[in-house]
Scaffold this motif. Structure first.
Motif, PDB file in Angstrom:
ATOM      1  N   GLN A 134       0.830  -1.209   0.000  1.00  0.00           N
ATOM      2  CA  GLN A 134       0.000   0.000   0.000  1.00  0.00           C
ATOM      3  C   GLN A 134       0.862   1.256   0.000  1.00  0.00           C
ATOM      4  OE1 GLN A 134      -2.320  -0.780   3.520  1.00  0.00           O
ATOM      5  NE2 GLN A 134      -3.996  -1.744   2.378  1.00  0.00           N
ATOM      6  N   ASP A 135       1.932   1.240   0.804  1.00  0.00           N
ATOM      7  CA  ASP A 135       2.807   2.408   0.867  1.00  0.00           C
ATOM      8  C   ASP A 135       3.575   2.611  -0.435  1.00  0.00           C
ATOM      9  OD1 ASP A 135       1.903   2.882   3.385  1.00  0.00           O
ATOM     10  OD2 ASP A 135       3.717   2.203   4.425  1.00  0.00           O
ATOM     11  N   VAL A 136       3.979   1.512  -1.083  1.00  0.00           N
ATOM     12  CA  VAL A 136       4.661   1.616  -2.379  1.00  0.00           C
ATOM     13  C   VAL A 136       3.736   2.244  -3.417  1.00  0.00           C
ATOM     14  CG1 VAL A 136       5.572   0.278  -4.319  1.00  0.00           C
ATOM     15  CG2 VAL A 136       6.297  -0.252  -1.985  1.00  0.00           C
ATOM     16  N   GLN A 137       2.463   1.829  -3.393  1.00  0.00           N
ATOM     17  CA  GLN A 137       1.504   2.398  -4.343  1.00  0.00           C
ATOM     18  C   GLN A 137       1.287   3.883  -4.095  1.00  0.00           C
ATOM     19  OE1 GLN A 137      -1.758  -0.273  -3.556  1.00  0.00           O
ATOM     20  NE2 GLN A 137      -1.208  -1.664  -5.242  1.00  0.00           N
ATOM     21  N   ILE A 138       1.195   4.269  -2.816  1.00  0.00           N
ATOM     22  CA  ILE A 138       1.036   5.686  -2.485  1.00  0.00           C
ATOM     23  C   ILE A 138       2.260   6.476  -2.937  1.00  0.00           C
ATOM     24  CG2 ILE A 138       0.906   7.329  -0.560  1.00  0.00           C
ATOM     25  CD1 ILE A 138      -0.763   5.194   0.933  1.00  0.00           C
ATOM     26  N   ALA A 144       4.502  10.191  -9.382  1.00  0.00           N
ATOM     27  CA  ALA A 144       3.896  10.541 -10.674  1.00  0.00           C
ATOM     28  C   ALA A 144       3.363  11.967 -10.660  1.00  0.00           C
ATOM     29  CB  ALA A 144       2.774   9.555 -11.002  1.00  0.00           C
ATOM     30  N   ALA A 145       2.969  12.422  -9.487  1.00  0.00           N
ATOM     31  CA  ALA A 145       2.442  13.787  -9.372  1.00  0.00           C
ATOM     32  C   ALA A 145       3.546  14.797  -9.121  1.00  0.00           C
ATOM     33  CB  ALA A 145       1.422  13.852  -8.239  1.00  0.00           C
ATOM     34  N   ALA A 150       9.553   8.436  -2.872  1.00  0.00           N
ATOM     35  CA  ALA A 150       9.895   7.105  -3.367  1.00  0.00           C
ATOM     36  C   ALA A 150      10.485   6.266  -2.241  1.00  0.00           C
ATOM     37  CB  ALA A 150      10.900   7.224  -4.506  1.00  0.00           C
ATOM     38  N   GLU A 151      10.134   4.969  -2.181  1.00  0.00           N
ATOM     39  CA  GLU A 151      10.580   4.091  -1.105  1.00  0.00           C
ATOM     40  C   GLU A 151      12.034   3.704  -1.285  1.00  0.00           C
ATOM     41  OE1 GLU A 151       8.994  -0.046   0.840  1.00  0.00           O
ATOM     42  OE2 GLU A 151       9.586   0.049  -1.247  1.00  0.00           O
TER      43      GLU A 151
END
Length: 343
Positions: A134-138, A144-145, A150-151
């Motif tokens: 979930q955190d990687v997706q966030i 992207a914005a 970045a992790e």
């Protein structure tokens, strides 16, 4: 000639002391080379370890082991072997671990209660892969914005929490006390799965091993079972001082020979009147122990032919203190029902 008791590190007197400092080096085959790490906060001498013993502390102070029990406990300390403690419910198996931790100043007892679904992984560590995903997706959406976030490889450790067994194997100068409670309730594979970890005193965390070369000094921070941040190097945890491991069993099953030969086995007999009175006193106070003396005697008499548990005795003494004398014995018998077959 020196007294036989002089070799005892744990004395069973209920008074904290620094005897652990006199523990000789381990046998060559039980010498573990884990790099020493800072002691957890609870062992920094500020008294927090004693506070976190909670309700067990008073019981630990009052526990008075017999001569054989003392010798077997100290044999496990000297030989750095797990202590397998068997006996009926309420014989004092779990209390033993808390007594050793209290007297030798070894901090909070790490407890792993075993159920039928327990697996080795539960005791070692938990990796929260869903939270990481979930955190990687966030982070990906943020990147992207055009936002930072970045992790990094270092953050993987924040999704890992060591279990009680994993925490007990962290490198430290003093051993931790680990209680693996009611091992006989486990799946058939768990005793065998424990063998290698208890023999080698180490285990791997594959999620960290894979990224060790991308970490500063190969180290990642994870949480231990106490909630402290600790460092793991190279994705492996290796003990320095082998923990004092107490495995308890109510005798519901036999264990494989390879496990038995790697343990010091202590069989606790039925508690006598004095031990039961101490148990009641620790939980309910001196007055309850005095007023419940007849119930203790009746409990002991019944336990010669019936399977009973000491928590039933506690329930009976606590409740019958408020009962009218005429109904006291009847109420006690209703609460203390035999466990080996229906009444």
């Amino acid at each position: 000639m020196s007294e036989p008791s002089e070799w005892l590190i744990y004395r069973g007197a209920g008074e904290p002391h620094e005897g652990i400092e006199q523990l000789p080096p381990p046998p060559p085959w039980r010498d573990f080379g884990g790099r020493s790490a800072p002691a957890p906060d609870e062992q920094d001498g500020d008294g927090s370890a004693d506070r976190r013993l909670g309700g067990y502390r008073h019981i630990a102070e009052l526990h008075r082991p017999g001569a054989e029990e003392l010798e077997m406990i100290n044999a496990a300390l000297y030989l750095r072997r797990p202590l397998l403690v068997t006996g009926s419910p309420g014989a004092g198996k779990s209390t033993l671990a808390h007594s050793v931790a209290h007297e030798l100043g070894l901090g909070r007892v790490l407890r792993w209660p075993i159920v039928s679904r327990s697996a080795l992984q539960d005791g070692l560590y938990h990796y929260d892969a869903i939270a990481r995903l979930q955190d990687v997706q966030i982070a990906a959406h943020s990147a992207a914005a055009g936002a930072p976030g970045a992790e990094s490889a270092q953050s993987v450790g924040s999704y890992i929490r060591l279990g009680p067994l994993g925490t007990a194997l962290l490198p430290s100068d003093r051993p931790r006390v680990l209680l693996i409670d009611e091992l006989d309730k486990s799946d058939i594979d768990l005793p065998n799965d424990l063998l290698n970890v208890l023999e080698e005193g180490e285990f791997a965390i594959p999620e960290l091993e894979r990224i060790a070369d991308r970490l500063p000094d190969g180290e990642a921070q994870v949480l231990d079972d106490d909630g402290n941040k600790v460092k793991v190097r190279g994705g492996r945890v290796q003990c320095r001082s082998f923990p004092f491991v107490v495995l308890t069993s109510n005798g519901e099953r036999d264990f494989p020979a390879p496990l038995m030969r790697r343990c010091i086995h202590l069989e606790l007999g039925r508690p006598d009147h004095q031990r039961l009175a101490t148990f009641v006193r620790a939980h309910l106070g001196d007055e309850a122990a005095r007023s419940g003396d007849d119930l203790i005697a009746h409990f002991l008499e019944r336990s010669r032919s019936e399977l009973l548990a000491t928590d039933q005795l506690l329930n009976a003494i606590y409740l019958t203190d408020a009962a009218a004398p005429a109904g006291r014995d009847r109420l006690a018998d209703l609460l203390i029902q035999r466990l080996d077959r229906p009444r």
